[in-house]
Motif scaffolding. Structure first.
Motif, mmCIF file in Angstrom:
data_model
loop_
_atom_site.group_PDB
_atom_site.id
_atom_site.type_symbol
_atom_site.label_atom_id
_atom_site.label_comp_id
_atom_site.label_asym_id
_atom_site.label_seq_id
_atom_site.Cartn_x
_atom_site.Cartn_y
_atom_site.Cartn_z
ATOM 1 N N VAL A 74 0.917 -1.047 -0.044
ATOM 2 C CA VAL A 74 0.011 0.036 0.219
ATOM 3 C C VAL A 74 0.889 1.353 -0.187
ATOM 4 O O VAL A 74 1.687 1.277 1.082
ATOM 5 N N LYS A 75 0.838 2.146 -0.836
ATOM 6 C CA LYS A 75 1.587 3.130 -1.324
ATOM 7 C C LYS A 75 0.731 4.423 -0.840
ATOM 8 O O LYS A 75 1.322 5.531 -0.478
ATOM 9 N N TYR A 76 -0.691 4.617 -0.910
ATOM 10 C CA TYR A 76 -1.327 5.680 -0.774
ATOM 11 C C TYR A 76 -2.885 5.339 -0.625
ATOM 12 O O TYR A 76 -3.365 4.394 -1.092
ATOM 13 N N ILE A 77 -3.409 5.997 0.199
ATOM 14 C CA ILE A 77 -4.796 5.929 0.635
ATOM 15 C C ILE A 77 -5.626 7.339 0.540
ATOM 16 O O ILE A 77 -5.222 8.244 1.098
ATOM 17 N N LEU A 78 -6.666 7.210 -0.343
ATOM 18 C CA LEU A 78 -7.580 8.490 -0.357
ATOM 19 C C LEU A 78 -8.931 8.170 -0.232
ATOM 20 O O LEU A 78 -9.396 7.028 -0.452
ATOM 21 N N ARG A 79 -9.549 9.339 0.132
ATOM 22 C CA ARG A 79 -10.998 9.151 0.227
ATOM 23 C C ARG A 79 -11.730 10.044 -0.745
ATOM 24 O O ARG A 79 -11.315 11.224 -1.189
ATOM 25 N N ALA A 80 -13.048 9.546 -1.006
ATOM 26 C CA ALA A 80 -13.758 10.287 -2.132
ATOM 27 C C ALA A 80 -15.254 10.356 -1.393
ATOM 28 O O ALA A 80 -15.954 9.346 -1.261
ATOM 29 N N THR A 81 -15.652 11.565 -0.815
ATOM 30 C CA THR A 81 -16.990 11.575 -0.115
ATOM 31 C C THR A 81 -17.879 12.700 -0.763
ATOM 32 O O THR A 81 -18.991 12.747 -0.325
ATOM 33 N N GLU A 82 -17.163 13.439 -1.687
ATOM 34 C CA GLU A 82 -18.187 14.314 -2.272
ATOM 35 C C GLU A 82 -18.898 13.834 -3.502
ATOM 36 O O GLU A 82 -18.924 12.809 -3.901
ATOM 37 N N ARG A 84 -20.414 12.781 -7.161
ATOM 38 C CA ARG A 84 -19.666 11.967 -7.987
ATOM 39 C C ARG A 84 -18.688 10.925 -7.453
ATOM 40 O O ARG A 84 -18.162 10.201 -8.115
ATOM 41 N N GLY A 85 -18.425 11.039 -6.173
ATOM 42 C CA GLY A 85 -17.584 9.721 -5.226
ATOM 43 C C GLY A 85 -16.327 9.398 -5.805
ATOM 44 O O GLY A 85 -15.581 10.343 -6.453
ATOM 45 N N LEU A 86 -16.200 8.096 -5.878
ATOM 46 C CA LEU A 86 -14.831 7.730 -6.084
ATOM 47 C C LEU A 86 -14.436 7.820 -7.606
ATOM 48 O O LEU A 86 -13.361 8.014 -7.903
ATOM 49 N N GLN A 87 -15.568 7.886 -8.649
ATOM 50 C CA GLN A 87 -15.219 8.404 -9.837
ATOM 51 C C GLN A 87 -14.461 9.659 -10.137
ATOM 52 O O GLN A 87 -13.300 9.834 -10.610
ATOM 53 N N LYS A 88 -14.957 10.550 -9.337
ATOM 54 C CA LYS A 88 -14.491 11.756 -9.195
ATOM 55 C C LYS A 88 -12.985 11.992 -8.713
ATOM 56 O O LYS A 88 -12.365 12.535 -9.018
ATOM 57 N N GLY A 89 -12.932 11.441 -7.453
ATOM 58 C CA GLY A 89 -11.831 11.141 -6.678
ATOM 59 C C GLY A 89 -10.666 10.844 -7.767
ATOM 60 O O GLY A 89 -9.343 11.197 -7.618
ATOM 61 N N LEU A 90 -10.987 9.817 -8.295
ATOM 62 C CA LEU A 90 -9.900 9.016 -9.113
ATOM 63 C C LEU A 90 -9.610 9.859 -10.342
ATOM 64 O O LEU A 90 -8.446 10.113 -10.708
ATOM 65 N N GLN A 91 -10.758 10.503 -10.828
ATOM 66 C CA GLN A 91 -10.476 11.218 -11.912
ATOM 67 C C GLN A 91 -9.581 12.494 -11.709
ATOM 68 O O GLN A 91 -8.591 12.915 -12.313
ATOM 69 N N ARG A 92 -9.820 13.121 -10.696
ATOM 70 C CA ARG A 92 -8.894 14.365 -10.108
ATOM 71 C C ARG A 92 -7.462 13.959 -9.567
ATOM 72 O O ARG A 92 -6.714 14.566 -10.007
ATOM 73 N N ILE A 93 -7.342 12.900 -9.089
ATOM 74 C CA ILE A 93 -5.901 12.387 -8.817
ATOM 75 C C ILE A 93 -4.978 11.915 -9.966
ATOM 76 O O ILE A 93 -3.847 12.294 -10.053
ATOM 77 N N ARG A 94 -5.700 11.657 -11.159
ATOM 78 C CA ARG A 94 -4.806 11.636 -12.429
ATOM 79 C C ARG A 94 -4.766 12.519 -13.479
ATOM 80 O O ARG A 94 -3.944 12.486 -14.181
ATOM 81 N N GLY A 95 -5.485 13.565 -12.706
ATOM 82 C CA GLY A 95 -5.553 14.803 -13.845
ATOM 83 C C GLY A 95 -4.477 15.933 -13.419
ATOM 84 O O GLY A 95 -3.592 15.456 -13.051
ATOM 85 N N LYS A 96 -4.622 16.896 -14.183
ATOM 86 C CA LYS A 96 -3.529 17.753 -14.233
ATOM 87 C C LYS A 96 -3.405 18.697 -12.780
ATOM 88 O O LYS A 96 -4.506 18.658 -12.104
ATOM 89 N N GLY A 105 1.493 12.308 -2.775
ATOM 90 C CA GLY A 105 0.791 11.296 -3.216
ATOM 91 C C GLY A 105 0.293 11.126 -4.365
ATOM 92 O O GLY A 105 0.626 10.288 -5.466
ATOM 93 N N ALA A 106 -0.323 12.181 -4.743
ATOM 94 C CA ALA A 106 -0.986 12.401 -6.298
ATOM 95 C C ALA A 106 0.306 12.390 -7.128
ATOM 96 O O ALA A 106 -0.194 11.711 -8.227
ATOM 97 N N GLN A 107 1.088 13.239 -6.939
ATOM 98 C CA GLN A 107 2.499 13.243 -7.948
ATOM 99 C C GLN A 107 2.960 11.673 -8.202
ATOM 100 O O GLN A 107 3.262 11.517 -9.251
ATOM 101 N N MET A 108 3.142 10.848 -7.163
ATOM 102 C CA MET A 108 3.419 9.708 -7.215
ATOM 103 C C MET A 108 2.751 8.882 -8.058
ATOM 104 O O MET A 108 3.104 7.837 -8.888
#
Length: 168
Positions: A74-82, A84-96, A105-108
């Motif tokens: 396990v390298k990183y743990i994130l939460r998505a509660t807003e 659009r949920g996990l889809q939005k959280g994952l989209q943001r973390i891989r985005g610009k 963590g997001a950079q890595m």
């Protein structure tokens, strides 16, 4: 006895040195969060095909936790509660890089996006789930001590330059 800071961000906000004895792995696994032991929660992570690089439209409006694994660690743990949920959280973390996704963590994750595995814990969309997710994330970080956790990086840096002392 080894002493660590339990929540660096909370200490920084309150300006006080709250220290707790480090819990053993067995103690952590037996902690109950939202009706389940941490050991039970840790056993129900779901692998998500496509990892961090995929869109994951099936996770719209699904709140929860996600974790990045590299070679099973396990390298990183994130939460998505807003919204659009996990889809939005994952989209943001891989985005610009922007507010909310430019931490270490997001950079890595962006740097290793093609080799990371993704696992999630789903929750029902409710107010009670938000509190549960927040608490569970903290305990999972305490259990796994992910290398790319930003708060962990700040604690380590502060310890290295002597800003955080040991308990007396």
């Amino acid at each position: 006895m080894l002493i660590i800071l339990s929540d660096f961000r909370g200490v920084a906000k309150r300006g006080e040195a709250q220290e707790v004895a480090k819990r053993t792995r067995d103690e952590l696994l037996s902690l109950v969060v939202c009706g389940r032991s941490l050991e039970e929660w840790d056993a129900v992570w779901e692998e998500v095909r496509g990892g961090f690089a995929a869109d994951h439209s099936q996770l719209v409006d699904v709140p929860g936790l996600a974790r990045a694994l590299l070679d099973g660690e396990v390298k990183y743990i994130l939460r998505a509660t807003e919204k659009r949920g996990l889809q939005k959280g994952l989209q943001r973390i891989r985005g610009k890089p922007q507010t909310g996704n430019k931490g270490f963590g997001a950079q890595m994750i962006r740097r290793h996006i093609d080799v990371l595995d993704l696992e999630i814990l789903r929750f029902p969309a409710s107010k009670g789930s938000v509190d549960c997710i927040k608490t569970l994330k903290s305990r999972m970080i305490e259990l796994h001590q992910p290398e790319w956790d930003g708060a962990r990086q700040k604690r380590l840096a502060a310890l290295q330059i002597g800003k955080l002392g040991k308990s007396r």
